[in-house]
Scaffold this active site. Structure first.
Site, short mmCIF file in Angstrom:
data_model
loop_
_atom_site.label_atom_id
_atom_site.label_comp_id
_atom_site.label_asym_id
_atom_site.label_seq_id
_atom_site.Cartn_x
_atom_site.Cartn_y
_atom_site.Cartn_z
N HIS A 53 19.48 13.67 -10.14
CA HIS A 53 19.99 14.48 -9.04
C HIS A 53 19.97 15.95 -9.46
O HIS A 53 19.97 16.27 -10.65
CB HIS A 53 21.41 14.07 -8.70
N GLU A 55 22.16 18.33 -9.53
CA GLU A 55 23.24 18.79 -10.40
C GLU A 55 23.05 18.31 -11.84
O GLU A 55 23.26 19.08 -12.78
CB GLU A 55 24.59 18.31 -9.87
#
Length: 156
Positions: A53, A55
């Site tokens: 992802h 992040e």
């Protein structure tokens, strides 16, 4: 004014990654002292990695660039409210603040629904949809004793 600049960069990273078919429309930047120290966009499809992802990718990049596993004094700008996995990783990295653009409900409307994960985490272990069972505790527990006896370790 800089804060919106960083958010716009996160959004641009998400758009570029999405257009390259790397993964979903998510981007993230990590900023320290007014400078970007980490960048990431969703790379789940490009890497065949469900943990890639935006992040997570940005946190890994920032930690590598800073030479630390903690993001003390950093701010995270992410194009969407972090999912449970990303939020947990953010807590482990310990930045000063997180800014997000779209809400998790906006992501759900686009087909990225994490609500079931939140529900699952509240269930007792034996009631979760992914079967989970404790075993081998006697074999595993000595690892913690060895960790505590090891010189130069930091506990978190």
């Amino acid at each position: 004014m800089d804060k919106m600049k960083w958010m716009k960069e996160a959004v641009a990273l998400g758009r570029n990654g999405m257009n390259r078919n790397d993964g979903g429309p998510f981007g993230c930047v990590v900023v320290k002292n007014g400078k970007v120290v980490g960048r990431g966009w969703n790379r789940v499809l490009a890497k065949n990695d469900p943990t890639a992802h935006a992040e997570i990718v940005a946190i890994r990049d920032a930690c590598n660039n800073l030479g630390s596993y903690q993001l003390e004094g950093c701010e995270i700008y992410t194009s969407c409210e972090p999912c449970p996995m990303c939020m947990a990783s953010i807590y482990w990295a310990r930045p000063a603040k997180v800014y997000f653009g779209a809400q998790c409900g906006d992501a759900a409307a686009a087909g990225f629904d994490d609500a079931f994960i939140y529900r699952e985490l509240q269930l007792p272990v034996n009631e979760r949809s992914v079967l989970t069972e404790e075993m081998g505790r006697e074999e595993a527990m000595p690892l913690f004793e060895e960790w505590l006896a090891k010189e130069g370790t930091e506990l978190h």
